[in-house]
Design a protein around this motif. Structure first.
Motif, short mmCIF file in Angstrom:
data_model
loop_
_atom_site.label_atom_id
_atom_site.label_comp_id
_atom_site.label_asym_id
_atom_site.label_seq_id
_atom_site.Cartn_x
_atom_site.Cartn_y
_atom_site.Cartn_z
N MET A 44 0.86 -1.18 0.00
CA MET A 44 0.00 0.00 0.00
C MET A 44 0.90 1.23 0.00
O MET A 44 1.87 1.28 0.73
CB MET A 44 -0.91 -0.02 1.22
CG MET A 44 -1.95 1.07 1.21
SD MET A 44 -3.13 1.04 2.60
CE MET A 44 -4.34 -0.08 1.97
N ARG A 45 0.54 2.21 -0.80
CA ARG A 45 1.39 3.40 -0.94
C ARG A 45 1.11 4.43 0.14
O ARG A 45 -0.02 4.58 0.60
CB ARG A 45 1.18 4.03 -2.31
CG ARG A 45 -0.13 4.78 -2.46
CD ARG A 45 -0.29 5.41 -3.85
NE ARG A 45 -1.60 5.97 -3.97
CZ ARG A 45 -1.86 7.29 -3.90
NH1 ARG A 45 -0.89 8.14 -3.72
NH2 ARG A 45 -3.10 7.73 -4.02
N LEU A 46 2.17 5.12 0.54
CA LEU A 46 2.04 6.25 1.45
C LEU A 46 1.55 7.44 0.64
O LEU A 46 2.21 7.87 -0.31
CB LEU A 46 3.39 6.58 2.11
CG LEU A 46 3.43 7.85 2.95
CD1 LEU A 46 2.50 7.75 4.15
CD2 LEU A 46 4.85 8.14 3.39
N ILE A 47 0.39 7.97 0.99
CA ILE A 47 -0.19 9.11 0.29
C ILE A 47 0.49 10.39 0.75
O ILE A 47 0.92 11.20 -0.05
CB ILE A 47 -1.71 9.18 0.51
CG1 ILE A 47 -2.37 7.91 -0.03
CG2 ILE A 47 -2.30 10.43 -0.13
CD1 ILE A 47 -3.80 7.71 0.43
N THR A 48 0.56 10.57 2.07
CA THR A 48 1.22 11.75 2.63
C THR A 48 1.42 11.56 4.12
O THR A 48 0.86 10.65 4.72
CB THR A 48 0.40 13.04 2.37
OG1 THR A 48 1.21 14.18 2.65
CG2 THR A 48 -0.87 13.09 3.20
N LYS A 49 2.23 12.43 4.69
CA LYS A 49 2.39 12.51 6.14
C LYS A 49 1.88 13.89 6.55
O LYS A 49 2.24 14.89 5.94
CB LYS A 49 3.86 12.36 6.54
CG LYS A 49 4.40 10.97 6.30
CD LYS A 49 5.81 10.83 6.82
CE LYS A 49 6.30 9.41 6.61
NZ LYS A 49 7.61 9.19 7.23
N LEU A 50 1.05 13.90 7.57
CA LEU A 50 0.48 15.14 8.05
C LEU A 50 0.86 15.36 9.51
O LEU A 50 0.90 14.42 10.30
CB LEU A 50 -1.06 15.10 7.97
CG LEU A 50 -1.69 14.95 6.60
CD1 LEU A 50 -3.19 14.74 6.73
CD2 LEU A 50 -1.39 16.16 5.73
N VAL A 51 1.13 16.60 9.86
CA VAL A 51 1.33 16.99 11.25
C VAL A 51 0.27 18.03 11.55
O VAL A 51 0.18 19.06 10.87
CB VAL A 51 2.75 17.55 11.50
CG1 VAL A 51 2.88 18.01 12.95
CG2 VAL A 51 3.80 16.51 11.16
N HIS A 52 -0.57 17.75 12.53
CA HIS A 52 -1.66 18.65 12.89
C HIS A 52 -1.11 20.02 13.27
O HIS A 52 -0.06 20.10 13.94
CB HIS A 52 -2.48 18.05 14.04
CG HIS A 52 -3.75 18.77 14.28
ND1 HIS A 52 -3.83 19.88 15.07
CD2 HIS A 52 -5.01 18.54 13.81
CE1 HIS A 52 -5.08 20.31 15.10
NE2 HIS A 52 -5.81 19.51 14.34
N PRO A 53 -1.78 21.10 12.88
CA PRO A 53 -1.28 22.45 13.18
C PRO A 53 -1.07 22.74 14.67
O PRO A 53 -0.26 23.60 15.02
CB PRO A 53 -2.35 23.39 12.61
CG PRO A 53 -3.14 22.57 11.66
CD PRO A 53 -3.01 21.14 12.08
N ASP A 54 -1.78 22.04 15.55
CA ASP A 54 -1.63 22.28 16.99
C ASP A 54 -0.44 21.55 17.61
O ASP A 54 -0.14 21.75 18.78
CB ASP A 54 -2.91 21.87 17.74
CG ASP A 54 -4.08 22.79 17.43
OD1 ASP A 54 -3.85 23.90 16.90
OD2 ASP A 54 -5.23 22.38 17.71
N VAL A 55 0.25 20.71 16.84
CA VAL A 55 1.42 19.99 17.35
C VAL A 55 2.62 20.94 17.32
O VAL A 55 2.99 21.44 16.27
CB VAL A 55 1.70 18.71 16.53
CG1 VAL A 55 3.03 18.10 16.92
CG2 VAL A 55 0.57 17.71 16.70
N LYS A 56 3.20 21.15 18.49
CA LYS A 56 4.35 22.05 18.60
C LYS A 56 5.67 21.29 18.51
O LYS A 56 6.68 21.82 18.09
CB LYS A 56 4.29 22.84 19.91
CG LYS A 56 3.01 23.61 20.11
CD LYS A 56 2.79 24.64 19.03
CE LYS A 56 1.51 25.40 19.27
NZ LYS A 56 0.68 25.59 18.12
#
Length: 175
Positions: A1-13
């Motif tokens: 299965m392919r990795l579509i993207t990695k996301l970091v939530h805006p509230d993560v410091k």
């Protein structure tokens, strides 16, 4: 299965600290330009049906279970995997600062009629319900919620909106 993207939530410091790891399976159910999503009143957003997979549970079995429970879908037929998103976001559980969520997305077909849902108590309390909606309408709605930074905005809206836009892009390429 392919990795579509990695996301970091805006509230993560910072991406360090005690982290809960969670796997989820989510269904992409399309009919023309409509998509079966969950609308949650508490967060005023659209999201993909699906959810957490128990330790040792097969992704496909968990996906079928989640679709049946959350949407009332029957005869869930998983057609193919679409890919997965890695996501870092804040977490509320004591002892954890972050959650590392891996969401696996699959194209599915279901029978035309939806049966009664079997929502968990918190899902019912949040006003979650399945709905067929135009995919462009769902994107515009979620984008509006994010633009206004509504106080009720949930943590998953960034991931869900990103995926809706990815699907629209892929549908345009296929046309």
């Amino acid at each position: 299965m392919r990795l579509i993207t990695k996301l970091v939530h805006p509230d993560v410091k910072t991406i360090t600290g005690p982290t809960l790891t969670r796997r989820a399976a989510r269904g992409i159910v399309l009919r023309d330009r409509s998509i079966l999503l969950l609308f949650t009143e508490r967060y005023n957003d659209f999201s993909f049906p699906g959810g957490g997979i128990a330790e040792g549970e097969d992704l496909i079995d968990g996906l079928r279970r989640e679709l049946e429970e959350e949407t009332g879908a029957s005869n869930v037929r998983v057609q193919r995997d679409y890919g997965y998103i890695e996501e870092i976001r804040p977490h509320w559980r004591p002892g954890f600062a972050l959650m590392n969520m891996t969401s696996h997305f699959f194209f599915c077909d279901i029978d035309p009629e939806l049966r009664a849902t079997q929502m968990e108590d918190y899902e019912t309390a949040n006003g979650m319900r399945p709905i067929w909606v135009g995919i462009d309408e769902a994107i515009a709605h979620n984008r509006g919620v994010m633009l206004r930074r509504e106080a009720s905005m949930g943590l998953s809206i960034q991931r869900e909106t990103f995926m809706l836009e990815e699907i629209v892009t892929d549908l345009a390429k296929a046309a």
